[in-house]
Scaffold this motif. Sequence first.
Motif, PDB file in Angstrom:
ATOM      1  N   UNK A 203       0.882  -1.084   0.352  1.00 28.82           N
ATOM      2  CA  UNK A 203      -0.274   0.028   0.019  1.00 28.82           C
ATOM      3  C   UNK A 203       0.934   0.952  -0.257  1.00 28.82           C
ATOM      4  N   UNK A 204       2.335   1.611   0.791  1.00 30.99           N
ATOM      5  CA  UNK A 204       2.813   2.322   0.632  1.00 30.99           C
ATOM      6  C   UNK A 204       3.025   2.783  -0.658  1.00 30.99           C
ATOM      7  N   UNK A 205       3.815   1.697  -0.825  1.00 32.56           N
ATOM      8  CA  UNK A 205       5.089   1.731  -2.680  1.00 32.56           C
ATOM      9  C   UNK A 205       4.152   2.236  -3.445  1.00 32.56           C
ATOM     10  N   UNK A 206       2.994   2.113  -3.016  1.00 28.37           N
ATOM     11  CA  UNK A 206       1.911   2.315  -4.285  1.00 28.37           C
ATOM     12  C   UNK A 206       1.616   4.165  -4.158  1.00 28.37           C
ATOM     13  N   UNK A 213       6.479   9.689  -9.066  1.00 33.32           N
ATOM     14  CA  UNK A 213       6.293  10.071 -10.276  1.00 33.32           C
ATOM     15  C   UNK A 213       6.971   8.065 -10.466  1.00 33.32           C
ATOM     16  N   UNK A 214       8.128   7.659  -9.426  1.00 35.82           N
ATOM     17  CA  UNK A 214       8.563   6.160  -9.516  1.00 35.82           C
ATOM     18  C   UNK A 214       8.735   5.658  -8.707  1.00 35.82           C
ATOM     19  N   UNK A 215       8.571   4.734  -8.937  1.00 29.70           N
ATOM     20  CA  UNK A 215       9.393   3.434  -7.468  1.00 29.70           C
ATOM     21  C   UNK A 215      10.371   3.154  -6.497  1.00 29.70           C
ATOM     22  N   UNK A 216       9.552   3.832  -5.458  1.00 29.01           N
ATOM     23  CA  UNK A 216      11.206   3.612  -5.367  1.00 29.01           C
ATOM     24  C   UNK A 216      11.685   2.224  -4.462  1.00 29.01           C
ATOM     25  N   UNK A 217      12.622   1.830  -4.323  1.00 32.98           N
ATOM     26  CA  UNK A 217      13.102   0.550  -3.874  1.00 32.98           C
ATOM     27  C   UNK A 217      12.998   0.458  -1.956  1.00 32.98           C
ATOM     28  N   UNK A 218      12.395  -0.735  -1.593  1.00 31.09           N
ATOM     29  CA  UNK A 218      12.345  -0.735   0.033  1.00 31.09           C
ATOM     30  C   UNK A 218      13.040  -1.906   0.635  1.00 31.09           C
ATOM     31  N   UNK A 219      14.206  -1.197   1.617  1.00 26.16           N
ATOM     32  CA  UNK A 219      14.349  -2.334   2.464  1.00 26.16           C
ATOM     33  C   UNK A 219      13.561  -2.055   3.556  1.00 26.16           C
ATOM     34  N   UNK A 220      14.115  -4.041   3.830  1.00 23.43           N
ATOM     35  CA  UNK A 220      13.190  -4.353   5.183  1.00 23.43           C
ATOM     36  C   UNK A 220      13.344  -5.046   6.588  1.00 23.43           C
ATOM     37  N   UNK A 221      13.293  -5.361   7.088  1.00 29.00           N
ATOM     38  CA  UNK A 221      14.107  -5.386   8.640  1.00 29.00           C
ATOM     39  C   UNK A 221      13.052  -5.598   8.977  1.00 29.00           C
ATOM     40  N   UNK A 222      13.485  -7.435  10.101  1.00 26.81           N
ATOM     41  CA  UNK A 222      13.089  -8.000  10.611  1.00 26.81           C
ATOM     42  C   UNK A 222      13.448  -9.073  11.062  1.00 26.81           C
ATOM     43  N   UNK A 223      12.112 -10.263  12.562  1.00 25.07           N
ATOM     44  CA  UNK A 223      13.813 -10.990  12.926  1.00 25.07           C
ATOM     45  C   UNK A 223      12.653 -12.116  13.147  1.00 25.07           C
ATOM     46  N   UNK A 224      11.396 -12.399  12.667  1.00 19.87           N
ATOM     47  CA  UNK A 224      10.368 -12.987  13.307  1.00 19.87           C
ATOM     48  C   UNK A 224       9.209 -13.610  12.043  1.00 19.87           C
ATOM     49  N   UNK A 228       7.931 -12.415   7.728  1.00 22.73           N
ATOM     50  CA  UNK A 228       8.071 -12.746   6.951  1.00 22.73           C
ATOM     51  C   UNK A 228       7.019 -12.136   5.523  1.00 22.73           C
ATOM     52  N   UNK A 229       5.817 -11.491   5.673  1.00 20.93           N
ATOM     53  CA  UNK A 229       5.188 -10.817   4.290  1.00 20.93           C
ATOM     54  C   UNK A 229       5.614  -9.980   3.909  1.00 20.93           C
ATOM     55  N   UNK A 230       6.162  -9.161   5.396  1.00 25.90           N
ATOM     56  CA  UNK A 230       6.516  -7.558   4.998  1.00 25.90           C
ATOM     57  C   UNK A 230       8.061  -8.375   4.021  1.00 25.90           C
ATOM     58  N   UNK A 231       8.895  -9.212   4.576  1.00 29.72           N
ATOM     59  CA  UNK A 231      10.514  -8.852   3.999  1.00 29.72           C
ATOM     60  C   UNK A 231      10.579  -9.699   2.854  1.00 29.72           C
ATOM     61  N   UNK A 232       9.211 -10.809   2.679  1.00 31.19           N
ATOM     62  CA  UNK A 232       8.965 -11.207   1.103  1.00 31.19           C
ATOM     63  C   UNK A 232       8.513  -9.859   0.054  1.00 31.19           C
ATOM     64  N   UNK A 233       7.890  -9.258   0.157  1.00 30.48           N
ATOM     65  CA  UNK A 233       7.554  -8.132  -0.828  1.00 30.48           C
ATOM     66  C   UNK A 233       8.402  -6.446  -0.797  1.00 30.48           C
ATOM     67  N   UNK A 234       9.406  -6.629  -0.269  1.00 28.59           N
ATOM     68  CA  UNK A 234      10.327  -5.605  -0.022  1.00 28.59           C
ATOM     69  C   UNK A 234      11.498  -5.922  -1.217  1.00 28.59           C
ATOM     70  N   UNK A 235      12.413  -5.157  -1.303  1.00 28.88           N
ATOM     71  CA  UNK A 235      13.222  -5.540  -2.657  1.00 28.88           C
ATOM     72  C   UNK A 235      14.229  -5.663  -2.144  1.00 28.88           C
ATOM     73  N   UNK A 236      14.184  -5.222  -1.348  1.00 25.21           N
ATOM     74  CA  UNK A 236      15.914  -5.974   0.067  1.00 25.21           C
ATOM     75  C   UNK A 236      15.135  -6.579   1.302  1.00 25.21           C
ATOM     76  N   UNK A 237      16.028  -7.789   1.251  1.00 23.54           N
ATOM     77  CA  UNK A 237      14.770  -8.086   2.940  1.00 23.54           C
ATOM     78  C   UNK A 237      15.915  -8.767   3.464  1.00 23.54           C
ATOM     79  N   UNK A 238      15.936  -7.681   5.449  1.00 22.11           N
ATOM     80  CA  UNK A 238      17.148  -8.194   5.823  1.00 22.11           C
ATOM     81  C   UNK A 238      16.880  -9.122   7.225  1.00 22.11           C
ATOM     82  N   UNK A 239      16.941 -10.326   7.022  1.00 20.00           N
ATOM     83  CA  UNK A 239      16.300 -11.149   8.434  1.00 20.00           C
ATOM     84  C   UNK A 239      17.575 -10.541   9.736  1.00 20.00           C
ATOM     85  N   UNK A 240      16.978 -10.528  10.576  1.00 21.00           N
ATOM     86  CA  UNK A 240      17.947  -9.912  11.440  1.00 21.00           C
ATOM     87  C   UNK A 240      18.202 -10.529  12.515  1.00 21.00           C
TER      88      UNK A 240
END
Length: 280
Positions: A203-206, A213-224, A228-240
């Motif tokens: 939703x926020x990406x849209x 006027x252009x799509x930015x890249x999302x980095x998502x960080x999570x541990x549990x 998972x849904x947030x990490x899968x949706x990101x351009x770069x996923x960081x599992x802490x």
Amino acid sequence: MPVKSPDMKDNVPPLIVMTDLDGTLLDHDTYSFAPAVPVMERLRATGIPLILNTSKTAAELASLRTTLQNTDPYVVENGSAIYLPAEQKGQTAHKTGDQVHILGARRSEILSFIQKIRVEEKFQFTGFADMEVSEVIAYTGLSESDSELAMTREFSEPLIWQDSAHQLRKFEALIANHGLRLLKGGRFVHVIGACDKGKCLHWLRERFTDSYGAQPAFVALGDSQNDVAMLNAADIAVIVRSSHHEPPDLEKQSSVIITEETGPQGWANALTQILDETLI
């Protein structure tokens, strides 16, 4: 340089960072974020939004966002609602003065249903609605004032499950038939609406794409698991990495980083690496 609102037409930020809190930006046991402070300052200086995406409530985040000097959109109660700066369009959130876009279910609806089936099926669990402040303190390690804020939930109900795994599967199936979800977090299982942290990222990406006027890249960080849904949706996923459980499995195969250090130190190291590679 201040972080810009996603409604302001301007250059696309090089990245947008979305992060979980407990066990990720905040230490699992002490809730400290000290190792992450220099990186958060770097994000502010370069105009990169830092979007908090957490199981915490809006009331809990009010003081924390002030402490973190965070003025960006934020997501509460495991993707149930997205809060935006008050001047943006949306439904007014009466408790914070911000605007809210609701993706989940109201807590009153959740409580009504799970209390009904607890009686009918003899499920054994204790939810926040059943607890005194002292019990929340014991389960979370939060202070009294922070525990009171954690109890002011609007879109979810955390449970301590005290029944068998078989009964949990039965409970999950029953709430699914009612349009609700069960999400396993670090300390609790959470009953929420048909939402998750990943849907909020989409939703926020849209919204950012429409604004810039252009799509930015999302980095998502999570541990549990609830990240998972947030990490899968990101351009770069960081599992802490966590000292309390194994890293969650992702469907996403590329652009995945698993930190060596745990908590905010792992958070800081991974983002430093990403920023060094991006801001050149």
